[in-house]
Design an enzyme around this catalytic site. Structure first.
Site, PDB file in Angstrom:
ATOM      1  N   HIS A   1       0.631  -1.030  -0.093  1.00  0.00           N
ATOM      2  CA  HIS A   1       0.094   0.045  -0.074  1.00  0.00           C
ATOM      3  C   HIS A   1       0.939   1.461  -0.072  1.00  0.00           C
ATOM      4  O   HIS A   1       0.199   2.259  -0.188  1.00  0.00           O
ATOM      5  CB  HIS A   1      -0.897  -0.176   1.188  1.00  0.00           C
ATOM      6  CG  HIS A   1      -2.004  -0.929   1.138  1.00  0.00           C
ATOM      7  ND1 HIS A   1      -3.240  -0.783   0.796  1.00  0.00           N
ATOM      8  CD2 HIS A   1      -1.998  -2.394   1.448  1.00  0.00           C
ATOM      9  CE1 HIS A   1      -4.025  -1.857   0.601  1.00  0.00           C
ATOM     10  NE2 HIS A   1      -3.314  -2.896   0.982  1.00  0.00           N
TER      11      HIS A   1
ATOM     12  N   ASP B   1       3.955   9.308  -1.243  1.00  0.00           N
ATOM     13  CA  ASP B   1       2.865   8.514  -0.652  1.00  0.00           C
ATOM     14  C   ASP B   1       2.441   7.424  -1.791  1.00  0.00           C
ATOM     15  O   ASP B   1       2.568   7.655  -3.014  1.00  0.00           O
ATOM     16  CB  ASP B   1       1.549   9.764  -0.701  1.00  0.00           C
ATOM     17  CG  ASP B   1       0.527   9.148   0.503  1.00  0.00           C
ATOM     18  OD1 ASP B   1       0.977   7.847   1.059  1.00  0.00           O
ATOM     19  OD2 ASP B   1       0.108  10.031   1.026  1.00  0.00           O
TER      20      ASP B   1
END
Length: 457
Positions: free
Chosen positions: A156, A364
């Site tokens: 993730h 991110d």
């Protein structure tokens, strides 16, 4: 078709509590379709740890199974290797990484023990789907126990360039263990390419066909699967009673002014000090915004026991005081810094009441706040998303105003463009992003991964 077995660091909830993220909702949907098991850490620390009793919870279709870890495991596996070593390295922050052999050993041992506890629960036709950086060596442990089921993995967070990852002691051994998975999924094409480069350049692997790697006698699917949200459901959140109350309170407080909203955990990867400095630059370079535009930053604490997080919170509090001291007026405060969390329906209302969504991480994996902000907007009068080029979301949201978060000047320019953007352009940009979010939602993400993983069987 066999069950789906999901493994993740944290488990559940099985019902939407109003605070559950989109990932939890997507996984519950996938588990419910075929029946399944969700296995992971309970979040509790006990002396028995992984050797203690499995805590179970069941619905008609889904079983939750959770185990504790010991205080030593917490220090070495979770606080140590996962969050002091892997997290900074995978976010390109070698300067913050702690390299301690004891932590790595503890991490591998916890992966082995979790695999040992899961092994008796696995049925012959199960498909396993493992999540995130806490379980890089998990499949290798299962293979050592002769588990032949298809096992997929999804990361993730970002996966760095080989030149960065090579600084991690035993990086080759960690990545070699990852090749025990049949499928390895990443948020972006860049992350998947970084992994393939490492395997080819450092481990002597070869690329074979479309999205496949061959190394160590195994062939593995390596591919980008950008995670989505349930955009239609989140847009309905923005019309819920909780959201309407939030909109009403904010509109009364703003009194015709415009608001920029940021929502992030306090984490050095999120670029919050840089964001505050960029907002100060906006007020310096475009003084017409003084008294007219404010920044609300919602930033719940994260891993607050780690020194890096204590320091960043102190920095943010100092920057808030500095900017507010320079620019505040009797009836206007430039920055509102809230270190607490809000239910998702309330957040949807806050997004809807904000003219600009500011999502500027330094690095991110994806950043679902960007997608939630877009989903929450009014079609007739939508806000504008200002998005870091280093967020995974930027790869699939070209209609956002994409900026370099390291440049206060560039972010300030992006904010000014967002604040002054004509309605027709705002509508066009928003519609393109919203339509894509509805097509490439969380359900489509899960189905794409599981379809490829089941093809392995």
């Amino acid at each position: 078709m066999g069950r789906l077995v999901v493994v993740s660091n944290r488990v559940g909830p099985l019902k939407d509590t109003g605070r559950a993220g989109g990932l939890a909702v997507a996984l519950v949907d996938a588990l419910t379709q075929t029946g399944g098991l969700w296995f992971g850490w309970s979040g509790e620390v006990s002396e028995e740890g992984t050797f203690g009793q499995i805590k179970e919870q069941r619905t008609k279709a889904v079983q939750l199974a959770q185990i504790d870890i010991t205080p030593a495991d917490y220090e070495d596996y979770y606080a140590g290797y996962a969050n002091r070593t892997l997290w900074p390295v995978l976010h390109y922050r070698l300067d913050l990484a702690v390299f301690d052999r004891r932590h790595e050993t503890g991490y591998r041992q916890v992966n082995d023990r979790f695999a040992t506890r899961l092994r008796p629960l696995i049925e012959a036709d199960d498909v396993l789907w493992v999540h995130d950086y806490h379980f890089l060596t998990f499949a290798a442990a299962l293979r050592a126990m002769e588990v032949g089921n298809p096992i997929g993995f999804f990361l993730h967070i970002p996966f760095p360039a080989p030149e960065i990852l090579a600084a991690l002691p035993n990086a080759g051994s960690i990545v070699r263990a990852m090749l025990a998975y049949d499928l390895i999924g990443f948020q972006t094409r860049r992350d998947a390419a970084n992994f393939r480069r490492f395997v080819v350049e450092e481990l002597g692997g070869t690329e074979v066909g479309d999205s496949r790697l061959s190394a160590g006698g195994r062939t593995v699917i390596v591919k980008a699967y950008p995670i989505g949200i349930d955009a239609e459901a989140f847009s309905k959140f923005a019309m819920s009673p909780e959201a309407r109350r939030s909109v009403s309170r904010l509109e009364k407080q703003l009194a015709g002014r415009q608001q920029i909203i940021g929502v992030d955990r306090i984490d050095y990867s999120k670029g919050l000090p840089e964001r505050f400095r960029a907002f100060e630059r906006l007020l310096d370079d475009y003084p017409e915004n003084r008294g007219r535009v404010s920044l609300m930053q919602i930033a719940p604490p994260s891993r607050s026991e780690l020194d890096a997080y204590i320091e960043i919170r102190r920095t943010l509090e100092e920057l808030t005081g500095h900017v507010n001291g320079r620019f505040s007026d009797i009836d206007w405060t430039p920055i509102r810094f809230l270190t607490r969390s809000f239910p998702r329906r309330v957040l949807a209302g806050i997004y809807r009441a904000s003219r600009v969504g500011l999502v500027t991480p330094l690095r991110d994996g994806m950043n679902l706040v960007a997608k939630e902000y877009v989903a929450a907007q009014r079609a007739e009068d939508p806000g504008v998303l200002v998005l870091s080029r280093f967020a995974g979301a930027a790869e699939g949201m070209p209609e956002a105003l994409v900026v370099n978060p390291h440049s206060a000047e560039e972010v300030a320019q992006g904010l000014q463009s967002a604040i002054t953007m004509p309605l027709e352009e705002r509508r066009d940009r928003w519609q393109a992003m919203f339509d894509r979010l509805c097509r490439e939602d969380a359900h489509a993400w899960a189905q794409a991964i599981l379809s490829d993983l089941r093809s392995v069987a």
